[in-house]
Design an enzyme around this catalytic site. Structure first.
Site, PDB file in Angstrom:
ATOM      1  CE  LYS A 169       1.061   1.741   3.376  1.00 38.97           C
ATOM      2  NZ  LYS A 169       2.157   2.132   4.078  1.00 38.97           N
ATOM      3  CE1 TYR A 171      -2.251  -0.843   6.944  1.00 38.53           C
ATOM      4  CE2 TYR A 171      -1.014   1.176   6.932  1.00 38.53           C
ATOM      5  CZ  TYR A 171      -0.939  -0.132   6.760  1.00 38.53           C
ATOM      6  OH  TYR A 171      -0.206  -1.143   6.609  1.00 38.53           O
TER       7      TYR A 171
HETATM    8  P1  NDP Z   1      12.280   1.839   2.397  1.00 40.13           P
HETATM    9  O1  NDP Z   1      12.835   3.033   1.978  1.00 40.13           O
HETATM   10  O2  NDP Z   1      12.867   1.392   3.638  1.00 40.13           O
HETATM   11  O3  NDP Z   1      12.716   0.828   1.340  1.00 40.13           O
HETATM   12  C1  NDP Z   1      12.314   0.933  -0.151  1.00 40.13           C
HETATM   13  C2  NDP Z   1      13.459  -0.100  -0.765  1.00 40.13           C
HETATM   14  O4  NDP Z   1      13.106   0.238  -2.475  1.00 40.13           O
HETATM   15  C3  NDP Z   1      14.894   0.505  -0.665  1.00 40.13           C
HETATM   16  O5  NDP Z   1      15.452   0.030   0.433  1.00 40.13           O
HETATM   17  C4  NDP Z   1      15.387   0.242  -2.048  1.00 40.13           C
HETATM   18  O6  NDP Z   1      15.860  -1.081  -1.662  1.00 40.13           O
HETATM   19  C5  NDP Z   1      14.332   0.011  -3.130  1.00 40.13           C
HETATM   20  N1  NDP Z   1      14.348   1.339  -3.782  1.00 40.13           N
HETATM   21  C6  NDP Z   1      14.283   1.172  -5.040  1.00 40.13           C
HETATM   22  N2  NDP Z   1      14.264   2.548  -5.561  1.00 40.13           N
HETATM   23  C7  NDP Z   1      14.191   3.361  -4.692  1.00 40.13           C
HETATM   24  C8  NDP Z   1      14.350   4.693  -4.560  1.00 40.13           C
HETATM   25  N3  NDP Z   1      14.431   5.505  -5.896  1.00 40.13           N
HETATM   26  N4  NDP Z   1      14.249   5.277  -3.440  1.00 40.13           N
HETATM   27  C9  NDP Z   1      14.302   4.639  -2.361  1.00 40.13           C
HETATM   28  N5  NDP Z   1      14.183   3.161  -2.256  1.00 40.13           N
HETATM   29  C10 NDP Z   1      14.321   2.478  -3.545  1.00 40.13           C
HETATM   30  O7  NDP Z   1      11.030   1.967   2.424  1.00 40.13           O
HETATM   31  P2  NDP Z   1       9.607   0.801   3.331  1.00 40.13           P
HETATM   32  O8  NDP Z   1      10.302  -0.506   3.243  1.00 40.13           O
HETATM   33  O9  NDP Z   1       9.375   1.472   4.240  1.00 40.13           O
HETATM   34  O10 NDP Z   1       8.455   0.988   2.356  1.00 40.13           O
HETATM   35  C11 NDP Z   1       8.331   0.348   0.989  1.00 40.13           C
HETATM   36  C12 NDP Z   1       6.858   0.353   0.753  1.00 40.13           C
HETATM   37  O11 NDP Z   1       5.951  -0.655   1.545  1.00 40.13           O
HETATM   38  C13 NDP Z   1       6.048   1.655   0.714  1.00 40.13           C
HETATM   39  O12 NDP Z   1       5.135   1.494  -0.516  1.00 40.13           O
HETATM   40  C14 NDP Z   1       5.441   1.335   1.739  1.00 40.13           C
HETATM   41  O13 NDP Z   1       4.117   2.251   1.833  1.00 40.13           O
HETATM   42  C15 NDP Z   1       5.086   0.046   1.994  1.00 40.13           C
HETATM   43  N6  NDP Z   1       4.979  -0.509   3.546  1.00 40.13           N
HETATM   44  C16 NDP Z   1       4.167  -1.167   3.941  1.00 40.13           C
HETATM   45  C17 NDP Z   1       3.823  -1.358   5.440  1.00 40.13           C
HETATM   46  C18 NDP Z   1       2.887  -2.326   5.982  1.00 40.13           C
HETATM   47  O14 NDP Z   1       2.630  -2.519   7.061  1.00 40.13           O
HETATM   48  N7  NDP Z   1       2.016  -2.855   5.087  1.00 40.13           N
HETATM   49  C19 NDP Z   1       4.860  -0.743   6.291  1.00 40.13           C
HETATM   50  C20 NDP Z   1       5.904   0.057   5.679  1.00 40.13           C
HETATM   51  C21 NDP Z   1       6.040   0.208   4.585  1.00 40.13           C
HETATM   52  P3  NDP Z   1      17.265  -1.738  -2.699  1.00 40.13           P
HETATM   53  O15 NDP Z   1      18.125  -1.166  -1.852  1.00 40.13           O
HETATM   54  O16 NDP Z   1      16.965  -3.287  -2.366  1.00 40.13           O
HETATM   55  O17 NDP Z   1      17.131  -1.287  -3.974  1.00 40.13           O
END
Ligand code: NDP
Length: 364
Positions: free
Chosen positions: A129, A216
């Site tokens: 989401k 949510y």
């Molecule tokens: P993060 O920033 O921690 O992780 C995103 C990952 O995406 C990065 O670590 C990176 O991984 C990759 N990535 C690729 N392109 C980009 C870019 N341009 N900028 C930043 N990161 C990039 O985010 P979250 O994990 O917190 O969130 C990711 C998704 O999950 C969001 O859509 C958020 O809404 C959702 N989410 C859902 C939750 C839930 O409870 N259902 C809780 C938290 C988040 P790599 O280094 O491997 O390329």
């Protein structure tokens, strides 16, 4: 899971699944669902626990732009080189029979692109989401998955928590009579976040706390009432951290109006911590606080406290999705792409109402 009065979007039947999906499901009999996680950030790390506790899923692949993460995850989960992808070579996953489903945990602005690419590669999809930025984008994602004969889920973990199943029962069965007022809010104080964090950039986040957390609040009001909102009013709150909130809202409050006359008022904020759900009905109330995070949740009605054992929301979600896909059954409506589309319609309406200062009709 009990589904009361929540007959949303259940139009997909087994017979309507394209032949490609039925054949694939046959091949997958008696095995775990093999998942590739796409974007190895914070939430992917939370999902590690869910995957470890899951009975029916296996982490079989990764998609990452960070070579050090690739090495670390490959070693931790014994993922062979052939199942490790970058964003550039991701499309080659089409010829990898080891991967059944791609779970997209990328920043919001990449959800649509990678859903379309995964579908084109013939892989089922779970997308986090918010599903996308607009209802139109959600529809494109739904259409692409349908055309490719793959299933599409949104990572709606709360449907797998017994406290939320109970909220639905209390609301939709009118255990305390007609619900008149809901207050559902979620927020986290983001002070200390680096100013270049993607959550603060409109192009990749799509918005502020409404885009990140709003589903949510919108979801819980919709499933407790079992109704779709017909109109919305909304207001942006003050910006108290102008160095951070240059592109996206820091605070937003909105009111959803439902056909029964019920109103839901919600706030999503990045300047304080709030995590609560409260419903006032004709003959009592029910509430959760905490309510919308990972828990553990605490419930109370006007008669008594209610608490259920803590469940791993992610494991329960993954197992339910896997069981459906492995049995070649359509995914439950409440976690479907159609459900994500309905939420994004409301979220678009909230932004429209806050920007225009007008009440926005959600029925047309
Ligand atoms: P993060 O920033 O921690 O992780 C995103 C990952 O995406 C990065 O670590 C990176 O991984 C990759 N990535 C690729 N392109 C980009 C870019 N341009 N900028 C930043 N990161 C990039 O985010 P979250 O994990 O917190 O969130 C990711 C998704 O999950 C969001 O859509 C958020 O809404 C959702 N989410 C859902 C939750 C839930 O409870 N259902 C809780 C938290 C988040 P790599 O280094 O491997 O390329």
């Amino acid at each position: 899971m009990e589904q009361i009065g929540w007959g949303l979007g259940a139009s997909l039947t087994l017979a309507s699944l394209p032949a490609m999906a039925r054949e694939r499901a046959g091949v997958m009999d008696n095995k775990k669902l093999n998942i590739a996680l796409c974007g190895l950030g914070r939430y992917a790390n939370v999902l590690k626990g869910g995957l470890a506790a899951s009975q029916s899923c296996r982490l079989a692949g990764i998609v990452t732009g960070t070579p050090t993460k690739a090495a670390q995850w490959q070693s931790e989960f014994r993922i062979p080189d052939k199942n490790s992808y970058t964003y550039q070579n991701f499309d080659q996953i089409v010829s990898n029979p080891d991967i059944d489903l791609v779970y997209i945990t990328l920043p919001n602005g990449l959800h649509k692109e990678f859903t379309l690419r995964a579908a084109k590669a013939g892989k089922h999809v779970i997308v986090e989401k918010p599903m996308a930025f607009t209802e139109k984008d959600c529809q494109e994602m739904i259409d692409a998955c349908r055309k490719a004969g793959v299933q599409l889920a949104v990572g709606y973990r709360l449907h797998y928590d017994p406290h939320h199943i109970e909220l639905k029962r209390l609301g939709q069965h009118k255990v305390f009579g007609q619900v008149r007022l809901i207050e559902a809010s979620l927020g986290y104080r983001l002070a200390g976040i680096p100013p270049d964090d993607w959550h603060l950039k409109k192009a990749i986040a799509g918005g502020g706390p409404l885009m990140n957390l709003g589903v949510y609040c919108v979801q819980s009001s919709r499933y407790v009432l079992g109704e779709e909102p017909v109109a919305v009013t909304a207001q942006f709150g003050p910006v108290t951290m102008p160095d951070l909130f240059k592109e996206v809202e820091e605070n937003i409050t909105w009111q959803l109006y439902f056909p029964s006359g019920a109103i839901c008022t919600s706030s999503c904020t990045s300047n304080c911590n709030v995590d609560r759900f409260y419903a006032s009905a004709d003959e009592g109330y029910f509430e959760l606080q905490p309510a919308l995070s990972y828990g553990p949740f605490k419930g109370r009605t006007s008669q008594a406290a209610f608490n259920f054992p803590v469940v791993n929301q992610q494991a329960a979600q993954l197992d339910d999705i896997a069981r459906h896909i492995l049995a070649n059954k359509p995914l439950p409506a409440h976690i479907s792409g159609e459900e994500g589309r309905k939420d994004m319609r409301v979220i678009e309406g909230i932004y429209q109402a806050a920007t225009s200062g007008q009440k926005v009709d959600l029925t047309s």
